[in-house]
Design a protein around this motif. Structure first.
Motif, short mmCIF file in Angstrom:
data_model
loop_
_atom_site.label_atom_id
_atom_site.label_comp_id
_atom_site.label_asym_id
_atom_site.label_seq_id
_atom_site.Cartn_x
_atom_site.Cartn_y
_atom_site.Cartn_z
N GLU A 104 49.76 -8.96 -5.10
CA GLU A 104 49.56 -7.92 -6.11
C GLU A 104 49.35 -6.56 -5.45
OE1 GLU A 104 49.83 -7.92 -9.41
OE2 GLU A 104 50.31 -10.06 -9.47
N LEU A 105 48.58 -6.54 -4.36
CA LEU A 105 48.33 -5.27 -3.66
C LEU A 105 49.63 -4.71 -3.09
CD1 LEU A 105 45.00 -6.03 -1.75
CD2 LEU A 105 45.32 -4.90 -3.95
N GLN A 106 50.44 -5.58 -2.51
CA GLN A 106 51.71 -5.12 -1.94
C GLN A 106 52.65 -4.60 -3.01
OE1 GLN A 106 52.87 -8.49 0.42
NE2 GLN A 106 51.49 -7.93 2.08
N SER A 107 52.59 -5.16 -4.21
CA SER A 107 53.44 -4.66 -5.29
C SER A 107 53.07 -3.24 -5.68
CB SER A 107 53.36 -5.58 -6.52
OG SER A 107 52.15 -5.40 -7.22
N LEU A 108 51.84 -2.84 -5.36
CA LEU A 108 51.38 -1.47 -5.64
C LEU A 108 51.58 -0.54 -4.46
CD1 LEU A 108 48.06 -2.32 -7.51
CD2 LEU A 108 50.18 -1.44 -8.52
N GLY A 109 52.10 -1.06 -3.36
CA GLY A 109 52.33 -0.24 -2.17
C GLY A 109 51.19 -0.27 -1.17
N TRP A 165 48.24 4.90 -6.50
CA TRP A 165 48.54 5.95 -7.46
C TRP A 165 49.72 6.80 -6.98
CZ3 TRP A 165 48.02 6.97 -12.29
CH2 TRP A 165 48.20 8.27 -12.77
N GLN A 166 49.78 7.09 -5.71
CA GLN A 166 50.87 7.92 -5.16
C GLN A 166 52.19 7.15 -5.09
OE1 GLN A 166 49.24 9.08 -1.38
NE2 GLN A 166 48.00 10.73 -2.26
N ILE A 167 52.14 5.88 -4.71
CA ILE A 167 53.37 5.11 -4.49
C ILE A 167 53.91 4.49 -5.78
CG2 ILE A 167 54.29 3.04 -3.35
CD1 ILE A 167 52.55 3.73 -0.96
#
Length: 115
Positions: free
Chosen positions: A9-14, A73-75
Motif C-alpha cells: 500500500e505504501l509503495q502504491s502511494l510512492g 501527497w506530492q507523488i
C-alpha cells in the motif's frame, strides 16, 4: 495484517524503502490495526513503541512519517485522497496519515470477510 501488504500500500502511494519512514509507518499502521484505540494517542501509543523497537526517538518517528505523508501527497495525491475517502487540501499530518492507512486497510479486511 502482514507487513508485506502494508508495504504494498505504501509503495502504491510512492513511499519506497529508501525513506526512513517506510518501515516506521508500516509498524505504526500494524500497531493501529491490532488496536484501533492507539490512533487516539499516536505519540504515546504508536510512535513511542515504534521508536523503542527501532532504537530511535519518538520525535524522529513522527517526523519521518510526516515526511512520508508529504511524499505521498506530492507523488500520488489522487491515490491518497482515494484511500482517505474524503478530499484533502494538503498533505495530512503524521497521525492523520496513519489513521487514513489504518482505516483503508480495515475497510479492505471487512470487505474480504464479507464476501
Amino acid at each position: 495484517m502482514e507487513l508485506s501488504y502494508i508495504y504494498q500500500e505504501l509503495q502504491s502511494l510512492g513511499i519506497t524503502a529508501n525513506y526512513k519512514g517506510y518501515k516506521q509507518l508500516a509498524l505504526a499502521v500494524q500497531l493501529a490495526l491490532q488496536k484501533e484505540e492507539r490512533l487516539n494517542h499516536a505519540a504515546k501509543a504508536l510512535y513511542q513503541p515504534v521508536a523503542d523497537q527501532l532504537g530511535c526517538s519518538c520525535s524522529s518517528v513522527e517526523r519521518n512519517i510526516r515526511t512520508a505523508a508529504r511524499v505521498a501527497w506530492q507523488i500520488n495525491p489522487c491515490g491518497l485522497q482515494k484511500l482517505a475517502g474524503y478530499p484533502l487540501c494538503a498533505a495530512p499530518s503524521a497521525a492523520a496519515f496513519v489513521s487514513i492507512l489504518t482505516t483503508h486497510l480495515l475497510r479492505q479486511q471487512m470487505e474480504k470477510t464479507s464476501r
